[in-house]
Structure formats: C-alpha cells, structure tokens
Design an enzyme around this catalytic site. Structure first.
Site, PDB file in Angstrom:
ATOM      1  N   ASN A   1       9.037  -7.525  10.134  1.00 19.85           N
ATOM      2  CA  ASN A   1       7.997  -6.961   9.542  1.00 19.85           C
ATOM      3  C   ASN A   1       6.862  -7.014  10.420  1.00 19.85           C
ATOM      4  O   ASN A   1       5.762  -7.673  10.064  1.00 19.85           O
ATOM      5  CB  ASN A   1       7.851  -7.117   8.256  1.00 19.85           C
ATOM      6  CG  ASN A   1       6.865  -6.330   7.353  1.00 19.85           C
ATOM      7  OD1 ASN A   1       6.157  -5.237   7.954  1.00 19.85           O
ATOM      8  ND2 ASN A   1       6.567  -6.377   6.097  1.00 19.85           N
TER       9      ASN A   1
ATOM     10  N   GLU B   1       4.733 -15.651   2.606  1.00 20.94           N
ATOM     11  CA  GLU B   1       5.959 -15.615   3.450  1.00 20.94           C
ATOM     12  C   GLU B   1       6.067 -14.075   3.992  1.00 20.94           C
ATOM     13  O   GLU B   1       5.693 -13.095   3.028  1.00 20.94           O
ATOM     14  CB  GLU B   1       7.388 -15.948   2.932  1.00 20.94           C
ATOM     15  CG  GLU B   1       7.590 -17.194   2.654  1.00 20.94           C
ATOM     16  CD  GLU B   1       7.196 -17.927   1.202  1.00 20.94           C
ATOM     17  OE1 GLU B   1       6.754 -17.207   0.438  1.00 20.94           O
ATOM     18  OE2 GLU B   1       7.096 -19.133   1.327  1.00 20.94           O
TER      19      GLU B   1
ATOM     20  N   VAL C   1       0.767  -1.224   0.184  1.00 25.42           N
ATOM     21  CA  VAL C   1      -0.035  -0.054  -0.055  1.00 25.42           C
ATOM     22  C   VAL C   1       0.871   1.168  -0.095  1.00 25.42           C
ATOM     23  O   VAL C   1       1.867   1.523   0.752  1.00 25.42           O
ATOM     24  CB  VAL C   1      -0.978  -0.026   1.366  1.00 25.42           C
ATOM     25  CG1 VAL C   1      -1.798   1.474   1.426  1.00 25.42           C
ATOM     26  CG2 VAL C   1      -1.972  -1.125   1.117  1.00 25.42           C
TER      27      VAL C   1
ATOM     28  N   TYR D   1      -1.735  -9.924   9.166  1.00 22.96           N
ATOM     29  CA  TYR D   1      -1.962 -11.335   8.745  1.00 22.96           C
ATOM     30  C   TYR D   1      -2.730 -11.901   9.999  1.00 22.96           C
ATOM     31  O   TYR D   1      -3.721 -12.585   9.793  1.00 22.96           O
ATOM     32  CB  TYR D   1      -0.613 -12.102   8.169  1.00 22.96           C
ATOM     33  CG  TYR D   1      -0.162 -11.224   7.073  1.00 22.96           C
ATOM     34  CD1 TYR D   1      -0.949 -10.760   5.999  1.00 22.96           C
ATOM     35  CD2 TYR D   1       1.128 -11.046   6.820  1.00 22.96           C
ATOM     36  CE1 TYR D   1      -0.200 -10.325   4.707  1.00 22.96           C
ATOM     37  CE2 TYR D   1       1.886 -10.476   5.832  1.00 22.96           C
ATOM     38  CZ  TYR D   1       0.904  -9.997   4.674  1.00 22.96           C
ATOM     39  OH  TYR D   1       1.505  -9.559   3.535  1.00 22.96           O
TER      40      TYR D   1
END
Ligand SMILES: CC(C)(COP(=O)(O)OP(=O)(O)OC[C@H]1O[C@@H](n2cnc3c(N)ncnc32)[C@H](O)[C@@H]1OP(=O)(O)O)[C@@H](O)C(=O)NCCC(=O)NCCS
Length: 163
Positions: A117, A112, A80, A124
């Site tokens: 991150n 992955e 994004v 997720y």
C-alpha cells in the site's frame, strides 16, 4: 473511552454510530480488496473503540477507528471515499487523531499497513510516521496467500497544559 475525545471533535467530524455502518461499509467495500465486515464495525462500536466519521449530514467522506491504550493509540482503519481521495481528508483526520491522542495523554500512535500500500505508506511517512518493524503474513492476500504488514509509529509530544 475518554471523555475528552467525546468533547473534541474536529470540523465535520462526528462519532460513528450503528446507523452509519451501511455508508461506511459502502466505502470500505470500494477501497479494500479485503474489507472489514459489518460485524467488525459493529463489534468495534460495541467495544467502545474510537470511531469517527468525516461527514456532511448522511454523506460520509471518510472515517477512522482507533483503539486507545494507557498511553498509546493504535490506528486500526482510516479510509477515504474513492471520489474524495487526494484532497487532504486523510491528513485532516490524522490531525484530529493526533490532537485527540495528546488530549487523552497518548504519547505514541501505532499502525500497520500493507507492504504493497504505497499510497498509504507515503501518507504516513510524509506525516512523520517511522517504519519500525514488520509483521510477517499479517494480512490475507489474493490466491490464499498472505502479505506482510509494515509497523509504523509516530511519537507525540506530551500535552501542553490548557492545549
Ligand atoms: C490512503 C488514504 C486514506 C489517503 O487518503 P487521502 O485523503 O487521499 O490522502 P490525503 O489527500 O490526505 O493525502 C495525504 C498524503 O497522502 C499521499 N497521497 C495522497 N494522494 C496520493 C496519490 N494519488 N498518490 C500517492 N500518494 C498520495 C501523499 O503523501 C499526501 O501527502 P501530501 O499531503 O503531503 O501531498 C486513501 O487513499 C484511502 O482511503 N485508501 C484506501 C484505504 C487505505 O488504504 N487506507 C489505509 C490503510 S493502512
């Protein structure tokens, strides 16, 4: 490429095409320390990967690319634009991807993500993905080092007839 995916875009979503790659690269280079190259995107389009843009006209807000298998989908890239983050765009693209998966008969979605991150891992996890494994030294990192990937998976319900 499944015909169904071509017929089921979400709102503001359209297929990525070669002329879109410059706008996509501008975002890619802004959000990743180790971005995909122009060639990676061109090759992905040529290979028929699922490649979708969230866009108004020529203004691109985000994109995702995924590789469809027999009964599973592998999310390869979701990004994004920096000024557009935190507004639910990634979640909206995941909604579309999940709907497309179900319509294509995919029962599992894989991805992955870099261990460091945290933002993407939070996205997720909150979306329902489970961390199922690790891939050692999967990504390039600063100073010539490598970073592990976390392998995540989301089980999708089988498609309801007519959905
Ligand atoms: C990761 C990324 C795709 C998220 O996109 P986004 O549009 O900002 O995400 P959303 O607004 O849809 O947020 C969804 C979830 O992300 C997480 N999130 C969003 N903004 C966050 C922030 N500032 N800090 C921590 N978590 C955040 C939250 O868990 C949020 O869940 P919620 O909707 O239940 O609150 C985006 O930050 C990005 O492009 N990052 C760079 C590229 C990247 O890392 N891609 C993933 C590679 S695996």
């Amino acid at each position: 490429m499944s015909a169904c995916l071509a017929e089921c875009p979400g709102p503001g979503l359209r297929r990525m095409q070669v002329p879109d790659v410059e706008a996509v690269l501008a975002i890619e280079n802004a959000v990743y320390e180790f971005p995909w190259s122009r060639g990676n995107f061109i090759d992905s389009l040529a290979a028929g990967y699922e490649a979708w843009l969230l866009a108004e006209g020529t203004t691109v807000t985000g994109y995702f690319l995924a590789l469809q298998g027999v009964d599973e989908m592998h999310l390869l890239n979701i990004s994004v634009a920096p000024g557009q983050q935190g507004r639910g765009h990634a979640r909206a693209m995941l909604d579309v991807l999940c709907r497309l998966c179900r319509q294509a008969g995919c029962l599992q979605l894989w991805l992955e993500v870099r261990q460091s991150n945290e933002r993407a891992r939070a996205l997720y996890r909150r979306y329902g993905f489970t961390e199922v494994g690790q891939r050692r030294a999967y990504y390039p990192a600063a100073n010539g080092l490598r970073e592990d990937a976390v392998l995540m998976s989301l089980q999708l319900p089988a498609q309801e007839v007519g959905a």
